[in-house]
Design an enzyme around this catalytic site. Structure first.
Site, PDB file in Angstrom:
ATOM      1  N   ASP A  95       0.799  -0.974  -0.089  1.00  0.00           N
ATOM      2  CA  ASP A  95       0.020   0.034  -0.110  1.00  0.00           C
ATOM      3  C   ASP A  95       0.963   1.326  -0.188  1.00  0.00           C
ATOM      4  O   ASP A  95       1.873   1.352   0.727  1.00  0.00           O
ATOM      5  CB  ASP A  95      -0.789   0.084   1.344  1.00  0.00           C
ATOM      6  CG  ASP A  95      -2.090   0.545   1.136  1.00  0.00           C
ATOM      7  OD1 ASP A  95      -2.199   1.653   0.411  1.00  0.00           O
ATOM      8  OD2 ASP A  95      -3.108   0.014   1.473  1.00  0.00           O
ATOM      9  N   ASP A 197      -3.102   4.481  -2.431  1.00  0.00           N
ATOM     10  CA  ASP A 197      -4.235   5.138  -1.596  1.00  0.00           C
ATOM     11  C   ASP A 197      -4.605   6.259  -2.193  1.00  0.00           C
ATOM     12  O   ASP A 197      -4.015   7.185  -2.121  1.00  0.00           O
ATOM     13  CB  ASP A 197      -3.551   5.235  -0.345  1.00  0.00           C
ATOM     14  CG  ASP A 197      -4.736   5.667   0.697  1.00  0.00           C
ATOM     15  OD1 ASP A 197      -5.555   4.886   1.061  1.00  0.00           O
ATOM     16  OD2 ASP A 197      -4.614   6.653   1.317  1.00  0.00           O
ATOM     17  N   GLU A 254      -6.901   3.537  -5.591  1.00  0.00           N
ATOM     18  CA  GLU A 254      -8.192   3.936  -4.978  1.00  0.00           C
ATOM     19  C   GLU A 254      -8.674   4.992  -5.607  1.00  0.00           C
ATOM     20  O   GLU A 254      -7.947   6.068  -5.254  1.00  0.00           O
ATOM     21  CB  GLU A 254      -7.956   3.943  -3.459  1.00  0.00           C
ATOM     22  CG  GLU A 254      -9.176   3.885  -2.757  1.00  0.00           C
ATOM     23  CD  GLU A 254      -9.173   4.311  -1.317  1.00  0.00           C
ATOM     24  OE1 GLU A 254     -10.061   4.059  -0.519  1.00  0.00           O
ATOM     25  OE2 GLU A 254      -8.484   5.171  -0.841  1.00  0.00           O
ATOM     26  N   HIS A 322     -10.724  -3.037   4.047  1.00  0.00           N
ATOM     27  CA  HIS A 322     -10.919  -2.466   5.335  1.00  0.00           C
ATOM     28  C   HIS A 322     -11.408  -1.075   5.566  1.00  0.00           C
ATOM     29  O   HIS A 322     -11.555  -0.627   6.675  1.00  0.00           O
ATOM     30  CB  HIS A 322      -9.376  -2.067   5.782  1.00  0.00           C
ATOM     31  CG  HIS A 322      -8.777  -1.183   4.772  1.00  0.00           C
ATOM     32  ND1 HIS A 322      -8.589  -1.115   3.491  1.00  0.00           N
ATOM     33  CD2 HIS A 322      -8.369   0.106   5.315  1.00  0.00           C
ATOM     34  CE1 HIS A 322      -8.133   0.049   2.923  1.00  0.00           C
ATOM     35  NE2 HIS A 322      -7.930   0.743   4.112  1.00  0.00           N
ATOM     36  N   ASP A 323     -12.254  -0.632   4.767  1.00  0.00           N
ATOM     37  CA  ASP A 323     -13.136   0.522   4.673  1.00  0.00           C
ATOM     38  C   ASP A 323     -14.590   0.272   4.687  1.00  0.00           C
ATOM     39  O   ASP A 323     -15.352   1.093   4.498  1.00  0.00           O
ATOM     40  CB  ASP A 323     -12.653   1.539   3.852  1.00  0.00           C
ATOM     41  CG  ASP A 323     -11.414   2.216   3.839  1.00  0.00           C
ATOM     42  OD1 ASP A 323     -10.756   2.426   4.941  1.00  0.00           O
ATOM     43  OD2 ASP A 323     -10.808   2.461   2.794  1.00  0.00           O
TER      44      ASP A 323
HETATM   45  O1  TEU Z   1      -9.574   5.728   1.651  1.00  0.00           O
HETATM   46  C1  TEU Z   1      -9.904   6.949   1.099  1.00  0.00           C
HETATM   47  C2  TEU Z   1     -11.338   7.019   0.744  1.00  0.00           C
HETATM   48  O2  TEU Z   1     -11.575   7.779  -0.239  1.00  0.00           O
HETATM   49  C3  TEU Z   1     -12.021   6.032   1.361  1.00  0.00           C
HETATM   50  O3  TEU Z   1     -12.544   6.565   2.690  1.00  0.00           O
HETATM   51  C4  TEU Z   1     -13.388   6.040   0.557  1.00  0.00           C
HETATM   52  O4  TEU Z   1     -14.072   7.144   0.809  1.00  0.00           O
HETATM   53  C5  TEU Z   1     -14.105   4.908   0.991  1.00  0.00           C
HETATM   54  O5  TEU Z   1     -13.669   3.909   0.901  1.00  0.00           O
HETATM   55  C6  TEU Z   1     -15.455   4.704   0.126  1.00  0.00           C
HETATM   56  O6  TEU Z   1     -16.451   3.605   0.396  1.00  0.00           O
HETATM   57  C7  TEU Z   1      -8.293   5.436   2.005  1.00  0.00           C
HETATM   58  C8  TEU Z   1      -7.839   4.398   2.928  1.00  0.00           C
HETATM   59  O7  TEU Z   1      -8.401   2.991   2.332  1.00  0.00           O
HETATM   60  C9  TEU Z   1      -8.382   4.530   4.105  1.00  0.00           C
HETATM   61  O8  TEU Z   1      -8.265   3.347   5.123  1.00  0.00           O
HETATM   62  C10 TEU Z   1      -7.640   5.778   4.608  1.00  0.00           C
HETATM   63  O9  TEU Z   1      -8.123   6.222   5.981  1.00  0.00           O
HETATM   64  C11 TEU Z   1      -7.863   6.937   3.855  1.00  0.00           C
HETATM   65  O10 TEU Z   1      -7.509   6.506   2.521  1.00  0.00           O
HETATM   66  C12 TEU Z   1      -6.661   8.139   4.325  1.00  0.00           C
HETATM   67  O11 TEU Z   1      -5.416   7.554   4.009  1.00  0.00           O
END
Ligand code: TEU
Length: 546
Positions: A95, A197, A254, A322-323
């Protein structure tokens, strides 16, 4: 790398496997489970960030890109992981967080010192407006405004996420060079690719103008101003030219809230993107409200992406990360049929066109963890929202904890369930995060020996994907667009056809099988096969040569 032919397994390192009893997963823990992953049949692992970090956002706030947090182990441990993974033909995807760092990163500490130091423009700094108000009215993703004051510079720094995560300024040439060196360093060490990310946030709206505030929000939606900004592809093209093109690496970015057109643009820069259209279908009132998923809407969503990318680019296939909460909860699978439901969801998604991503525990049909107190919640987003809503009396503690357990990202970050022993076999110490109460029933040890387990169904799905080319190159057609209970689709190329039928309900649904008489049944998640109806959550996969 042939990224279209691989299956990726996502590891949340804190929660995967603890080798030294400190309650936190680590690199040697991952090494000890590589045989398990190889047996499942995956080709690559993506590991969430393990870099040095004060852990305000569980590692997504990096304070040093070149070393690991002590709890995860050493650079030598990581070399061993690379060696052992490669021995088993498993690729390692790191990542890489290039949109922001931690406030504790040395770069930020330098940048914050003065307006004329060499790193002054490595972050985004703005003065207050003439009336003393913040530079814009944008809200940060994890609560509060997107600007935080810094006394030394008498200026505000910009942050898309929390105020512990200042955004890097990709307009700065020297910063970009440094970021590219970080990527090269890890590639040269032997990693096979990156999950980038929040990569669609690296270019901001250059007008820095105010947005509309929709109550109950207190700030304007940051997506409008920071996601998919005008220079995102220019920056990524530079990254590609300077780094990615020079090596055989795989990249998945992402890119939440992307459209098909955005995705086709990203495809010119990086291999794949994650978009989350289909994971928004159960969103209701903010925060963390949930509604039933309309199956017809869901089909439209998949159809849009499957057809929109066909022949032009390539999808990612994911139910969890994980989100996100666990998919069996997202679809409100009746707990009496949890395993059937989990299998049905697997075949529904993973026989579409794209590269599958499986999040740790998903292959067991693991469900959400229920939190009884905010002290059990280990996530900055959920924590901030809890205080925002409970402290102001807008929601009760109980209601907020229910919402967090049901729909927040904290709920899927809990330890992997290896066996029925203490702490599910994850650690000998005190786990950093609550262990799922179901661990005596749902765990690897039980499922691996049970031919009818969710685990063994996932294993079969991966085998089928590798065996039948039509899953790789066939077109996609929804065969029952108006049916709100069952989802039937076909994948067809000039040699063969696969039909996937999935009952999304916990009851029998009548079904007309007459069109599939000359097909061979490849997969059934139930023992029974009725000629006129589908059993609760039944999923069937048919195949024929043309
Ligand atoms: O996530 C960024 C992000 O845009 C997500 O929160 C997104 O809005 C969501 O998945 C949509 O359903 C990334 C990482 O995956 C997250 O864990 C971090 O907290 C974030 O970046 C900040 O680095």
């Amino acid at each position: 790398m042939d990224y279209k032919r691989i299956t990726v397994y996502q590891i949340y390192p804190q929660s995967f496997m603890d080798s030294n009893g400190d309650g936190v997963g680590d690199i040697l823990g991952i090494v000890s489970k590589l045989d398990y992953l190889q047996y499942l049949g995956i080709d690559a692992i993506w590991i969430c960030p393990m870099y040095k970090s004060p852990n305000k956002d569980n590692g997504y706030d990096v304070s040093d890109y070149y070393s690991f947090q002590t709890c995860y182990g050493t650079n030598e441990n990581f070399d061993l992981l690379l060696k052992e993974a490669h021995k088993r033909n498993i690729k390692v995807i790191m990542d890489l967080v290039l949109n922001h760092t931690s406030v504790e990163h040395e770069w930020f500490l330098e940048s914050a010192k003065s307006k004329d130091n060499p790193k002054s423009d490595w972050y985004i700094w703005k003065d207050a407006r003439k009336d003393g108000s913040l530079p814009t009215n944008w809200g940060a993703m994890f609560g509060g405004p997107a600007w935080t004051y810094c006394k030394e510079r008498n200026q505000y720094f910009f942050h898309t996420f929390s105020n512990f995560q200042p955004d890097l300024n990709w307009e700065s040439e020297s910063l970009k060079k440094e970021l590219f060196s970080v990527a090269k360093y890890w590639i040269e060490k032997g990693v096979d690719g990156f999950r980038l990310d929040a990569i669609n946030f690296i270019s901001k709206d250059p007008t820095w103008s105010d947005g509309i505030i929709y109550p109950p929000q207190q700030y304007a939606n940051i997506y409008e101003f920071a996601a998919n900004g005008p220079k995102v592809h220019t920056f990524l093209q530079e990254f590609k030219k300077e780094v990615l093109d020079k090596y055989d690496v795989f990249t998945v970015g992402e890119a939440s809230s992307s459209t098909i057109d955005d995705a086709l643009e990203f495809a010119k820069d990086i291999n794949l993107i994650f978009e989350f259209d289909h994971l928004c279908l159960d969103n209701a009132d903010w925060p963390y409200g949930q509604k039933d998923i309309d199956i017809i809407e869901m089909k439209k969503c998949f159809e849009k992406w499957q057809k929109g990318m066909f022949g032009k680019s390539w999808n990612t296939l994911l139910w969890e990360n994980h989100d996100q909460p666990r998919v069996v909860n997202r679809f409100r699978i009746n707990p009496s049929y949890r395993s059937d439901g989990a299998k049905m969801l697997a075949s529904t998604l993973y026989l579409m066109q794209g590269t599958p991503f499986i999040y740790q525990g998903q292959e067991l049909g693991v469900d959400n963890v229920s939190f009884n107190s905010i002290d059990e919640v280990r996530d900055i987003e959920a924590f901030n929202l809890y205080h925002n809503f409970v402290d102001s009396g807008k929601l009760t503690k109980e209601e907020m904890l229910f919402r967090i357990s049901n729909k927040s990202r904290a709920t899927s970050r809990c330890p992997m369930l290896w066996n029925g022993n203490q702490n599910a076999g994850f650690t000998n110490g005190r786990p950093w995060c609550k262990v799922n109460e179901n661990y005596k029933i749902i765990n690897v040890e039980n499922q691996i020996v049970d031919p009818d387990s969710t685990f063994n169904f996932y294993k079969k799905i991966i085998e089928i994907r590798n065996k039948y080319d039509v899953i790789f190159d066939g077109d996609f057609t929804v065969l029952d667009r108006e049916n709100n209970d069952v989802f039937t689709y076909s994948r067809k190329d000039n040699k063969s056809e696969i039909i996937v039928i999935s009952n999304f309900r916990d009851r029998n649904i009548s079904y007309d099988f007459s069109n599939f008489n000359n097909f061979k049944l490849l997969l059934n998640n139930k023992k029974e096969l009725n000629s006129s109806e589908l059993a609760p959550y039944q999923t069937l996969v048919y195949f024929r040569n043309l």
